[in-house]
Design a protein around this motif. Structure first.
Motif, mmCIF file in Angstrom:
data_model
loop_
_atom_site.group_PDB
_atom_site.id
_atom_site.type_symbol
_atom_site.label_atom_id
_atom_site.label_comp_id
_atom_site.label_asym_id
_atom_site.label_seq_id
_atom_site.Cartn_x
_atom_site.Cartn_y
_atom_site.Cartn_z
ATOM 1 N N VAL A 59 2.799 0.990 -9.700
ATOM 2 C CA VAL A 59 1.679 0.480 -8.911
ATOM 3 C C VAL A 59 0.625 -0.091 -9.848
ATOM 4 O O VAL A 59 0.218 0.563 -10.820
ATOM 5 C CB VAL A 59 1.039 1.597 -8.048
ATOM 6 C CG1 VAL A 59 -0.190 1.055 -7.328
ATOM 7 C CG2 VAL A 59 2.053 2.146 -7.063
ATOM 8 N N HIS A 67 0.855 -1.191 0.000
ATOM 9 C CA HIS A 67 0.000 0.000 0.000
ATOM 10 C C HIS A 67 0.887 1.235 0.000
ATOM 11 O O HIS A 67 2.070 1.171 0.360
ATOM 12 C CB HIS A 67 -0.957 -0.005 1.194
ATOM 13 C CG HIS A 67 -0.292 -0.171 2.529
ATOM 14 N ND1 HIS A 67 0.211 0.896 3.266
ATOM 15 C CD2 HIS A 67 -0.022 -1.272 3.270
ATOM 16 C CE1 HIS A 67 0.740 0.457 4.389
ATOM 17 N NE2 HIS A 67 0.621 -0.860 4.424
ATOM 18 N N TYR A 68 0.330 2.351 -0.410
ATOM 19 C CA TYR A 68 1.115 3.566 -0.557
ATOM 20 C C TYR A 68 0.264 4.781 -0.230
ATOM 21 O O TYR A 68 -0.961 4.773 -0.366
ATOM 22 C CB TYR A 68 1.676 3.682 -1.976
ATOM 23 C CG TYR A 68 0.631 3.699 -3.073
ATOM 24 C CD1 TYR A 68 0.256 4.884 -3.696
ATOM 25 C CD2 TYR A 68 0.011 2.520 -3.489
ATOM 26 C CE1 TYR A 68 -0.696 4.900 -4.710
ATOM 27 C CE2 TYR A 68 -0.939 2.522 -4.498
ATOM 28 C CZ TYR A 68 -1.297 3.712 -5.098
ATOM 29 O OH TYR A 68 -2.248 3.713 -6.084
ATOM 30 N N ARG A 69 0.941 5.838 0.223
ATOM 31 C CA ARG A 69 0.271 7.100 0.535
ATOM 32 C C ARG A 69 0.854 8.181 -0.357
ATOM 33 O O ARG A 69 2.063 8.411 -0.364
ATOM 34 C CB ARG A 69 0.469 7.468 2.005
ATOM 35 C CG ARG A 69 -0.174 8.797 2.397
ATOM 36 C CD ARG A 69 -0.034 9.039 3.883
ATOM 37 N NE ARG A 69 -0.751 8.021 4.636
ATOM 38 C CZ ARG A 69 -0.571 7.806 5.953
ATOM 39 N NH1 ARG A 69 0.330 8.498 6.625
ATOM 40 N NH2 ARG A 69 -1.262 6.862 6.559
ATOM 41 N N VAL A 91 4.838 11.019 -3.738
ATOM 42 C CA VAL A 91 4.595 9.978 -2.729
ATOM 43 C C VAL A 91 5.090 10.427 -1.362
ATOM 44 O O VAL A 91 6.094 11.132 -1.250
ATOM 45 C CB VAL A 91 5.312 8.669 -3.145
ATOM 46 C CG1 VAL A 91 5.080 7.566 -2.116
ATOM 47 C CG2 VAL A 91 4.850 8.216 -4.529
ATOM 48 N N ASN A 116 4.950 7.839 1.515
ATOM 49 C CA ASN A 116 5.568 6.603 1.979
ATOM 50 C C ASN A 116 4.813 5.417 1.390
ATOM 51 O O ASN A 116 3.717 5.578 0.824
ATOM 52 C CB ASN A 116 5.599 6.526 3.519
ATOM 53 C CG ASN A 116 4.241 6.824 4.128
ATOM 54 O OD1 ASN A 116 3.245 6.156 3.844
ATOM 55 N ND2 ASN A 116 4.178 7.854 4.965
ATOM 56 N N PHE A 117 5.395 4.217 1.534
ATOM 57 C CA PHE A 117 4.727 3.032 1.018
ATOM 58 C C PHE A 117 5.328 1.779 1.655
ATOM 59 O O PHE A 117 6.404 1.819 2.258
ATOM 60 C CB PHE A 117 4.807 2.956 -0.517
ATOM 61 C CG PHE A 117 6.201 3.042 -1.087
ATOM 62 C CD1 PHE A 117 6.894 1.904 -1.450
ATOM 63 C CD2 PHE A 117 6.810 4.273 -1.286
ATOM 64 C CE1 PHE A 117 8.159 1.972 -2.004
ATOM 65 C CE2 PHE A 117 8.079 4.361 -1.835
ATOM 66 C CZ PHE A 117 8.757 3.221 -2.185
ATOM 67 N N SER A 129 -4.346 7.153 1.156
ATOM 68 C CA SER A 129 -3.681 5.856 1.042
ATOM 69 C C SER A 129 -4.423 4.956 0.052
ATOM 70 O O SER A 129 -5.655 5.025 -0.084
ATOM 71 C CB SER A 129 -3.611 5.171 2.401
ATOM 72 O OG SER A 129 -2.806 5.917 3.293
ATOM 73 N N LEU A 166 2.972 -3.384 -5.882
ATOM 74 C CA LEU A 166 3.975 -2.348 -6.061
ATOM 75 C C LEU A 166 5.303 -2.923 -6.531
ATOM 76 O O LEU A 166 5.656 -4.057 -6.200
ATOM 77 C CB LEU A 166 4.204 -1.574 -4.757
ATOM 78 C CG LEU A 166 3.160 -0.527 -4.330
ATOM 79 C CD1 LEU A 166 1.810 -1.156 -4.061
ATOM 80 C CD2 LEU A 166 3.636 0.209 -3.079
#
Length: 247
Positions: free
Chosen positions: A67, A44-46, A83, A85-86, A52, A57
């Motif tokens: 992604v 997952h990524y923000r 981005v 964080n992830f 989010s 990924l």
């Protein structure tokens, strides 16, 4: 760092997705080798807007994250500026902004980059940055100097490989190497410090950091700089943090 090197580095940052990627593919095809397959893993990524998302990924470089949403055929591409964080599998990543990296005495300024988070506890932050670093290739005289040091147990590797003695006199030719460095932040030193693998500078920095733990500091003192791989430094700093926090 000289102005032309810094300007070149910043220019590469904005062009790497389109230009350098294409050149790398052409070089690979010309050499007759197949490009390495991209492996996507659940995560997952923000994004920069704070929202989010989940997906599969693949981290391509310090400035490119791919992604795939569920059911999607083609991946979306995100640069570091997009981005926050992830997480990929069990590995956490963050985006660092406006920091310096020093390799063999060459300072490179990064506007931002995606880095792996190795530690973020006990007042210590440790990140791993992998990518193309600005280094020099040692001139013949410097190579002879390195080879002569093998007998004293201070071997730093062959010419062109990053090592603590490689650039002491900054002789030789400018070039790039793909390598991994660690970036360390402590309460006593809030600016990120570069831990260059297999360098005397990293050896001395870790020994000084662990001075409050005599046994660990003694263990580090007995190691040759050539033993300081990224994995070994992560291990030593994990031991240091565990001893300080009692975990």
């Amino acid at each position: 760092m000289s102005g032309h090197l810094l300007s070149w580095r910043l220019g590469r940052f904005f062009l790497c997705g389109a230009f350098c990627g294409a050149l790398g593919l052409l070089h690979t095809l010309a050499a007759g080798a197949k490009p390495e397959p991209r492996v996507f893993r659940p995560g997952h990524y923000r994004l920069a807007d704070g929202v989010s998302h989940a997906g599969s990924l693949c981290l391509v470089s310090d400035n490119e994250l791919l992604v795939k949403a569920d059911g999607a055929v083609e991946p979306q591409r995100f640069g570091a500026v997009q981005v926050q964080n992830f997480v990929i599998g069990a590995d956490s990543f963050a985006v660092l902004r406006k920091f310096d990296v020093v390799v063999n005495g060459v300072l490179t300024q990064y506007p931002c980059a995606m880095v792996r988070v190795h530690q973020a506890a006990g007042g210590l932050e440790l990140y791993g940055l992998q990518g193309t670093m600005d280094v020099y290739k040692a001139a013949p005289s410097s190579q002879a100097m390195m080879l002569s040091s093998v007998g004293t147990g201070m071997s730093y590797g062959v010419a062109g490989v990053a090592g603590g003695a490689l650039l002491q006199k900054k002789t030789g030719t400018y070039e790039e190497k793909v390598m991994t460095v660690l970036l360390l932040r402590t309460p006593a030193h809030p600016e990120l410090q570069t831990l260059q693998p297999q360098s005397k500078e990293a050896h001395d920095l870790l020994q000084a950091l662990t001075a409050d733990q005599p046994e660990l500091s003694k263990k580090i003192r007995r190691l040759f700089p050539s033993a300081f791989t990224p994995e070994k430094m992560v291990e030593l700093l994990a031991q240091y943090t565990a001893a300080k926090t009692g975990k």
